[in-house]
Design a protein around this motif. Structure first.
Motif, mmCIF file in Angstrom:
data_model
loop_
_atom_site.group_PDB
_atom_site.id
_atom_site.type_symbol
_atom_site.label_atom_id
_atom_site.label_comp_id
_atom_site.label_asym_id
_atom_site.label_seq_id
_atom_site.Cartn_x
_atom_site.Cartn_y
_atom_site.Cartn_z
ATOM 1 N N ILE A 217 0.833 -1.197 0.000
ATOM 2 C CA ILE A 217 0.000 0.000 0.000
ATOM 3 C C ILE A 217 0.871 1.253 0.000
ATOM 4 O O ILE A 217 0.654 2.191 -0.776
ATOM 5 C CB ILE A 217 -0.945 0.004 1.215
ATOM 6 C CG1 ILE A 217 -1.984 -1.119 1.081
ATOM 7 C CG2 ILE A 217 -1.641 1.358 1.372
ATOM 8 C CD1 ILE A 217 -2.842 -1.310 2.315
ATOM 9 N N ASP A 218 1.883 1.274 0.841
ATOM 10 C CA ASP A 218 2.734 2.458 0.974
ATOM 11 C C ASP A 218 3.509 2.759 -0.308
ATOM 12 O O ASP A 218 3.925 3.895 -0.527
ATOM 13 C CB ASP A 218 3.692 2.269 2.149
ATOM 14 C CG ASP A 218 4.387 3.555 2.553
ATOM 15 O OD1 ASP A 218 3.683 4.565 2.766
ATOM 16 O OD2 ASP A 218 5.628 3.563 2.643
ATOM 17 N N SER A 219 3.704 1.759 -1.154
ATOM 18 C CA SER A 219 4.427 1.990 -2.413
ATOM 19 C C SER A 219 3.674 2.923 -3.350
ATOM 20 O O SER A 219 4.262 3.491 -4.270
ATOM 21 C CB SER A 219 4.701 0.656 -3.118
ATOM 22 O OG SER A 219 3.510 0.085 -3.620
ATOM 23 N N PHE A 220 2.365 3.115 -3.133
ATOM 24 C CA PHE A 220 1.595 4.047 -3.950
ATOM 25 C C PHE A 220 1.990 5.494 -3.673
ATOM 26 O O PHE A 220 1.829 6.357 -4.531
ATOM 27 C CB PHE A 220 0.091 3.900 -3.659
ATOM 28 C CG PHE A 220 -0.567 2.756 -4.360
ATOM 29 C CD1 PHE A 220 -1.317 2.954 -5.509
ATOM 30 C CD2 PHE A 220 -0.441 1.465 -3.880
ATOM 31 C CE1 PHE A 220 -1.923 1.900 -6.161
ATOM 32 C CE2 PHE A 220 -1.049 0.399 -4.525
ATOM 33 C CZ PHE A 220 -1.788 0.612 -5.675
ATOM 34 N N PHE A 221 2.523 5.762 -2.507
ATOM 35 C CA PHE A 221 2.692 7.135 -2.056
ATOM 36 C C PHE A 221 4.143 7.585 -2.223
ATOM 37 O O PHE A 221 4.965 7.489 -1.310
ATOM 38 C CB PHE A 221 2.220 7.268 -0.615
ATOM 39 C CG PHE A 221 0.860 6.642 -0.398
ATOM 40 C CD1 PHE A 221 -0.173 6.901 -1.284
ATOM 41 C CD2 PHE A 221 0.630 5.765 0.659
ATOM 42 C CE1 PHE A 221 -1.425 6.314 -1.106
ATOM 43 C CE2 PHE A 221 -0.617 5.187 0.848
ATOM 44 C CZ PHE A 221 -1.642 5.452 -0.042
ATOM 45 N N ILE A 222 4.443 8.103 -3.399
ATOM 46 C CA ILE A 222 5.798 8.531 -3.732
ATOM 47 C C ILE A 222 6.131 9.863 -3.083
ATOM 48 O O ILE A 222 7.252 10.082 -2.610
ATOM 49 C CB ILE A 222 5.955 8.602 -5.265
ATOM 50 C CG1 ILE A 222 5.923 7.182 -5.852
ATOM 51 C CG2 ILE A 222 7.240 9.318 -5.650
ATOM 52 C CD1 ILE A 222 5.950 7.132 -7.363
#
Length: 256
Positions: A217-222
């Motif tokens: 999930i956190d990989s979406f938030f660049i």
């Protein structure tokens, strides 16, 4: 700091065809010399010994010394990248995982790297990341549901992009609460861990699955997350993240 390979023939054989490369890290080796870490054209990590390269730009103002990351030996690393990848002692610089590749983008962006197609199709491709999560949920939801076997109540996760929170019209019994964005990581991890668990003897597996779910999930938030919310209805309990004017919903819902 920048370097180039002295022997052009070796450079071509190694598929390092640029005139110079930006140094990501400079680390002392056991022989007393130094090894330089660069990213090649395909964003692969390449280690180059100091005897085969020449320094073309010795400016290290954007690097910091972090000997703790290299077993006490001299280690200099790009300050932005070390913070983006959240490097800790014993860890190595790598972008092989989707989370690492996604978080590293701000480094590549700052230094105007040419972005290879495979990186665009993965780290910068939300559809690719969504497919990873959908595949993960196909395995993890049945794992969660096992503890409810024999009853008429079940819980599952879903993850999706949804409407802006300003467009949500609350009905009787529903709630929308803004949370402290500084606590984003702790709150999201706690939310996942609270519901992602199987039967009692699978507790260690559940922790591992929860960690995997968080980084997917956190990989979406660049870029920096703007706001986070808790949105609850009769069937749904959503953790909502606002990022770049988009809204991402992690929903733990029940059915039966």
């Amino acid at each position: 700091m920048k370097i180039h390979i002295k022997n052009k023939e070796k450079a071509i054989l190694s598929k390092l065809c640029k005139d110079e490369y930006r140094v990501v890290a400079k680390q002392e080796d056991l022989e007393g010399g130094y090894t330089y870490l660069i990213f090649n054209e395909n964003f692969q990590e390449i280690m180059l010994k100091d005897d085969i390269v020449e320094v073309t730009d010795d400016d290290m103002s954007d690097m910091i010394q972090r000997n703790d990351l290299w077993y006490g030996r001299n280690f200099y690393v790009n300050e932005l990248l070390v913070s983006l990848l959240q490097l800790e002692p014993g860890s190595h610089i790598s972008i092989g995982h989707i989370w690492l590749a996604s978080k590293a983008f701000r480094y590549f962006e700052k230094y105007n790297y040419e972005i290879p197609d495979h990186y665009k199709n993965t780290a910068l491709n939300e559809k690719y990341k969504m497919n990873l999560i959908e595949g993960f949920l196909m395995a993890i939801n049945p794992y969660i549901e096992r503890k409810f076997i024999g009853g008429n109540y079940f819980e599952s996760f879903e993850f999706y992009k949804g409407k802006a929170v300003s467009e949500i019209e609350l009905k009787l019994g529903e709630s929308l609460t803004e949370l402290d964005v500084v606590e984003y990581k702790n709150l999201l991890k706690s939310f996942i861990e609270k519901y992602l668990h199987g039967t009692q003897h699978n507790e260690e597996n559940s922790k591992m699955f929860a960690g995997t779910f968080f980084v997917l999930i956190d990989s979406f938030f660049i870029y920096d997350i703007t706001r986070i919310f808790s949105y609850k209805t009769f069937y749904n309990n959503c953790f909502v993240v606002e990022h770049q004017n988009e809204y991402y919903y992690l929903n733990k819902f029940w059915w039966g």
